[in-house]
Design a protein around this motif. Structure first.
Motif, PDB file in Angstrom:
ATOM      1  N   ALA A 313     -29.232 -59.368 -11.400  1.00 32.55           N
ATOM      2  CA  ALA A 313     -28.849 -57.810 -11.386  1.00 32.55           C
ATOM      3  C   ALA A 313     -28.836 -56.579 -10.585  1.00 32.55           C
ATOM      4  O   ALA A 313     -27.990 -56.117 -10.755  1.00 32.55           O
ATOM      5  N   LEU A 314     -30.074 -56.715 -10.400  1.00 32.43           N
ATOM      6  CA  LEU A 314     -30.971 -56.028  -9.443  1.00 32.43           C
ATOM      7  C   LEU A 314     -30.334 -55.791  -8.590  1.00 32.43           C
ATOM      8  O   LEU A 314     -30.753 -54.840  -6.918  1.00 32.43           O
ATOM      9  N   LYS A 315     -29.413 -57.150  -7.906  1.00 28.73           N
ATOM     10  CA  LYS A 315     -28.541 -56.767  -6.230  1.00 28.73           C
ATOM     11  C   LYS A 315     -29.845 -56.621  -5.176  1.00 28.73           C
ATOM     12  O   LYS A 315     -29.730 -55.378  -4.643  1.00 28.73           O
ATOM     13  N   GLY A 316     -30.883 -57.112  -5.420  1.00 31.70           N
ATOM     14  CA  GLY A 316     -32.350 -56.957  -4.443  1.00 31.70           C
ATOM     15  C   GLY A 316     -32.753 -55.774  -4.436  1.00 31.70           C
ATOM     16  O   GLY A 316     -34.095 -55.894  -3.814  1.00 31.70           O
ATOM     17  N   SER A 317     -32.811 -55.303  -6.172  1.00 29.86           N
ATOM     18  CA  SER A 317     -34.298 -53.693  -5.692  1.00 29.86           C
ATOM     19  C   SER A 317     -35.357 -54.157  -6.153  1.00 29.86           C
ATOM     20  O   SER A 317     -36.461 -53.639  -6.795  1.00 29.86           O
ATOM     21  N   GLY A 318     -35.207 -55.608  -6.831  1.00 33.30           N
ATOM     22  CA  GLY A 318     -36.535 -55.947  -7.696  1.00 33.30           C
ATOM     23  C   GLY A 318     -36.292 -57.900  -6.775  1.00 33.30           C
ATOM     24  O   GLY A 318     -35.569 -58.361  -6.602  1.00 33.30           O
ATOM     25  N   THR A 319     -37.783 -58.303  -7.814  1.00 33.54           N
ATOM     26  CA  THR A 319     -38.188 -59.763  -7.500  1.00 33.54           C
ATOM     27  C   THR A 319     -38.841 -60.570  -8.618  1.00 33.54           C
ATOM     28  O   THR A 319     -39.418 -59.461  -9.012  1.00 33.54           O
TER      29      THR A 319
END
Length: 529
Positions: A313-319
């Protein structure tokens, strides 16, 4: 050893109070087409101009004005020279000798000497603010000659890393020009650093809040292409920052939302960079009172969290987080990633008399108001728990209100779950453990309220292990994380933030170093010819 509010406000998206006096009338905003690097930030930049106590957003300016003895390079995972050109340590890790660069001058015109550096560190320690605790291992500082600093430690510690800290490690002139009060002088928007830039203007409360000018006497010199000025703008609306970047009115935006970042990647003239950070979001479980005093219920909540869904859901802003320590630091491990297991959550709830077909359970949670990533986590967790006959009373709050509740003398009045970001004061995993999991009275940042002498003893041994036996330190960190995350289940590591930057494509030499969150070292960048 405390972590202050300011450092957290950077990531939690909170408004912070600005101290000091206005620097004067607002100048017209610098154009990105000039030799100025224009940085768009979403909060007020300056909360404290004093390098001894600074512990907040101003890091993005201060790291361009002040310097430390060393600087950490996250890409190579090595410590590099800064004001110290070389250093050695004794075999037992308790004596460190630093040799200072020759020819360095502070912006006041005073020469950098070992005596001046000692005064700066001692002033920082005496102030007991910000990240002053990083110098706790130091017993004495000796200055056998003008270029030599000898640190004698109470216990072995990685002083090369400590000297590279993002806060609290600055070396500065402790004497204000003309002999005035240094604190007052700094608070008016002046500086006594040695970096490539000096504070030119502070427009408190204005959009063009801070402007830095070239320090022509910088020891690194100014040959070749360099930005000769830096401007920091306070632009709360991300859409406005994006428009300004497209119009080339700003050079750099430190964070866009996922939709705009995706657009930036396909926009001509705009460069983007995604960098794994040392900054993670953690959910702390109240082990001292309330339902989560029961380890089975803590493990049930852990298993209910949809970690993979959250990261998607963060679409790349979290791993995905694998344990407490992010990759790139001693202590990081690849075997501690958590995944949702609804069946196990149900089993554990049933074991404690709760869940589907049994008693309902209500848990309280607080999180940062205005933080979209934390809101996403809360939405997903609320939905998952609802299916398990658990009601989550989640409340978005300003930091001060959350903090007051977390420190309530009545443990039963505290949150069952507290959501908070953390990143280290210097590039070492110790910051998470000594601040977040070591017992403390009164409670500081240990929001699990864990009080375990065995855990405390193992945490206290970490600096010496890191300084002298890094392989053993790695194993000690891994063992501690398994105990805290898996066995005791006092915390759920949710994700590691992925920095997503957008900037003018013709900026050369820019690299993102997670050891210095949100900092652009403008001197190292190169403007278009």
């Amino acid at each position: 050893m405390s972590r202050r509010l300011g450092a957290l406000a950077i990531t939690a998206g909170l408004a912070v109070a600005v101290t000091g006096c206005s620097g004067g009338k607002v100048r017209p905003a610098a154009s990105a087409r000039t030799a100025s690097f224009v940085y768009s930030f979403n909060l007020n930049v300056v909360t404290d101009w004093d390098p001894a106590t600074s512990y907040s957003n101003e890091i993005i300016a201060m790291q361009n004005v002040y310097e430390s003895l060393t600087r950490y390079d996250s890409a190579s995972r090595t410590v590099k020279p800064r004001l110290a050109e070389k250093w050695t340590r004794s075999a037992d890790g308790k004596v460190w000798t630093f040799t200072l660069r020759d020819g360095v001058k502070f912006h006041t015109g005073t020469a950098l000497t070992s005596a001046a550096a000692k005064k700066a560190i001692e002033r920082t320690v005496a102030g007991k603010g910000g990240a002053a605790y990083i110098w706790d291992p130091v017993k004495t500082i000796e200055t056998p000659d003008p270029r030599t600093l000898v640190f004698k430690l109470k216990y072995a510690a990685p002083l090369d890393l400590i000297s590279a800290a993002d806060y609290g490690a600055y070396i500065y002139d402790t004497a204000a020009p003309g002999g005035g009060d240094l604190k007052k002088y700094l608070g008016q928007g002046h500086d006594t650093g040695s970096g490539p830039y000096t504070v030119a203007q502070w427009n408190k409360g204005q959009e063009a809040e801070v402007r830095l000018g070239q320090f022509k006497g910088y020891w690194g010199g100014w040959s070749g292409a360099h930005y000769t000025g830096v401007e920091f703008r306070d632009t709360p609306q991300v859409t406005t920052a994006w428009q300004q970047l497209r119009a080339r009115d700003v050079t750099y935006v430190h964070r866009l939302n996922p939709q705009l970042f995706a657009q930036a990647k396909s926009t001509g003239g705009i460069g983007t960079q995604a960098t794994p950070s040392f900054q993670n979001l953690l959910a702390f479980f109240n082990t001292a009172a309330g339902p989560l005093k029961d380890v089975a219920l803590r493990k049930a909540v852990q298993n209910a969290i949809d970690y993979d869904g959250l990261v998607a859901a963060l679409k790349g802003s979290g791993t995905i987080a694998s344990g407490i320590v992010p990759n790139g630091l001693v202590g990081a491990t690849t075997s501690l990633a958590l995944h949702q297991n609804t069946a196990e959550a149900k089993r554990l709830l049933n074991q404690a008399g709760y869940g589907p077909g049994k008693k309902s359970l209500t848990l309280s949670l607080t999180y940062a108001q205005g933080d979209d990533d934390q809101q996403t986590f809360v939405t997903l967790l609320s939905s998952a728990l609802k299916q398990l006959n658990v009601t989550l009373r989640a409340k978005p709050m300003q930091w001060d209100a959350q903090w007051d509740q977390a420190k309530n003398r009545d443990a039963a009045e505290r949150q069952d779950i507290f959501v908070m970001y953390w990143y280290p004061d210097y590039p070492d995993a110790y910051s998470w453990f000594t601040n977040l999991f070591r017992s403390a009275d009164p409670v500081n940042f240990n929001l699990t309220y864990l009080d375990d002498p065995g855990v405390d003893k193992r945490i206290d041994a970490l600096p010496q292990l890191t300084a002298t036996y890094r392989t053993s330190a790695q194993q000690a960190y891994e063992d501690l994380q398994r105990e805290l995350v898996v066995d005791k289940a006092v915390v759920a590591p949710l994700f590691v933030q992925q920095y997503q930057r957008a900037f003018a494509k013709d900026v050369g030499g820019y690299t993102d170093d997670p050891a210095y969150p949100n900092v652009v070292f403008a001197y190292d960048a190169r403007p278009a010819s």
